[in-house]
Design a protein around this motif. Structure first.
Motif, PDB file in Angstrom:
ATOM      1  N   ASP A  36      11.311   0.144   6.951  1.00 39.89           N
ATOM      2  CA  ASP A  36      11.081  -0.350   6.478  1.00 39.89           C
ATOM      3  C   ASP A  36      10.705   0.135   5.325  1.00 39.89           C
ATOM      4  N   THR A  37      11.382   0.005   4.597  1.00 39.61           N
ATOM      5  CA  THR A  37      11.878   1.394   3.194  1.00 39.61           C
ATOM      6  C   THR A  37      10.427   2.516   2.482  1.00 39.61           C
ATOM      7  N   ARG A  38       9.383   0.936   2.808  1.00 32.17           N
ATOM      8  CA  ARG A  38       7.818   2.021   2.928  1.00 32.17           C
ATOM      9  C   ARG A  38       7.116   2.717   3.591  1.00 32.17           C
ATOM     10  N   LEU A  48      16.333  13.471   0.370  1.00 29.24           N
ATOM     11  CA  LEU A  48      17.498  12.584  -0.410  1.00 29.24           C
ATOM     12  C   LEU A  48      17.460  12.897  -1.584  1.00 29.24           C
ATOM     13  N   SER A  49      16.375  12.954  -2.489  1.00 27.18           N
ATOM     14  CA  SER A  49      16.105  12.731  -4.002  1.00 27.18           C
ATOM     15  C   SER A  49      16.614  14.108  -4.693  1.00 27.18           C
ATOM     16  N   ARG A  50      16.833  15.093  -3.521  1.00 28.89           N
ATOM     17  CA  ARG A  50      16.490  16.802  -4.110  1.00 28.89           C
ATOM     18  C   ARG A  50      18.882  16.358  -3.570  1.00 28.89           C
ATOM     19  N   TYR A  51      19.093  15.596  -3.209  1.00 26.87           N
ATOM     20  CA  TYR A  51      20.700  16.007  -3.003  1.00 26.87           C
ATOM     21  C   TYR A  51      21.261  14.533  -3.658  1.00 26.87           C
ATOM     22  N   LEU A  52      20.678  13.753  -4.237  1.00 33.77           N
ATOM     23  CA  LEU A  52      21.206  13.293  -5.218  1.00 33.77           C
ATOM     24  C   LEU A  52      20.743  14.189  -6.664  1.00 33.77           C
ATOM     25  N   LEU A  59      14.349   7.028  -6.848  1.00 33.71           N
ATOM     26  CA  LEU A  59      14.672   6.938  -5.241  1.00 33.71           C
ATOM     27  C   LEU A  59      14.338   5.711  -5.046  1.00 33.71           C
ATOM     28  N   TYR A  60      13.041   6.169  -4.555  1.00 35.28           N
ATOM     29  CA  TYR A  60      11.507   4.666  -4.021  1.00 35.28           C
ATOM     30  C   TYR A  60      12.274   3.856  -4.897  1.00 35.28           C
ATOM     31  N   LEU A  61      12.486   3.497  -5.934  1.00 35.58           N
ATOM     32  CA  LEU A  61      12.467   2.186  -6.473  1.00 35.58           C
ATOM     33  C   LEU A  61      14.288   1.436  -6.007  1.00 35.58           C
ATOM     34  N   LYS A  62      14.637   2.478  -6.602  1.00 38.87           N
ATOM     35  CA  LYS A  62      16.415   1.848  -5.933  1.00 38.87           C
ATOM     36  C   LYS A  62      16.463   1.975  -4.409  1.00 38.87           C
ATOM     37  N   LYS A  67      14.197  -5.506  -2.338  1.00 43.54           N
ATOM     38  CA  LYS A  67      13.470  -6.634  -2.097  1.00 43.54           C
ATOM     39  C   LYS A  67      12.734  -7.244  -2.538  1.00 43.54           C
ATOM     40  N   LYS A  68      12.665  -6.259  -4.576  1.00 43.70           N
ATOM     41  CA  LYS A  68      11.715  -6.990  -5.776  1.00 43.70           C
ATOM     42  C   LYS A  68      12.438  -8.184  -6.695  1.00 43.70           C
ATOM     43  N   LYS A  69      13.746  -8.143  -6.048  1.00 45.86           N
ATOM     44  CA  LYS A  69      14.523  -9.458  -6.677  1.00 45.86           C
ATOM     45  C   LYS A  69      14.190 -10.187  -5.636  1.00 45.86           C
ATOM     46  N   ASN A  70      14.701 -10.245  -3.970  1.00 47.50           N
ATOM     47  CA  ASN A  70      13.727 -11.273  -3.077  1.00 47.50           C
ATOM     48  C   ASN A  70      12.752 -12.180  -3.843  1.00 47.50           C
TER      49      ASN A  70
END
Length: 73
Positions: A36-38, A48-52, A59-62, A67-70
């Motif tokens: 679960d991404t949460r 991950l955010s530092r690398y990207l 990043l959390y929102l992406k 899930k938000k769309k669903n």
């Protein structure tokens, strides 16, 4: 979703794992939505955010975008 991020940044899961030092299995579980991404740790989000080169919040929102769309449908 992580798969969308990989496509957007044109990187593989392996490259992301090596670049962030986040275990491949952890990233694979996130990509396959077994984790679960949460429940992703702050440390993993940070790496991950530092690398990207994006904020942890972005990043959390992406990661949770699908899930938000669903939920709206």
């Amino acid at each position: 979703m992580l798969s969308d991020i990989l496509i957007e940044y044109k990187i593989s899961l392996y490259e992301l794992s090596k670049g962030t030092k986040v275990p491949y299995s952890t990233l694979s579980n996130i990509k396959l939505e077994k984790t679960d991404t949460r429940k992703i740790t702050a440390d993993t989000l940070y790496r991950l955010s530092r690398y990207l080169n994006i904020s942890m919040e972005e990043l959390y929102l992406k990661l949770n975008d699908c899930k938000k769309k669903n939920l709206k449908e």
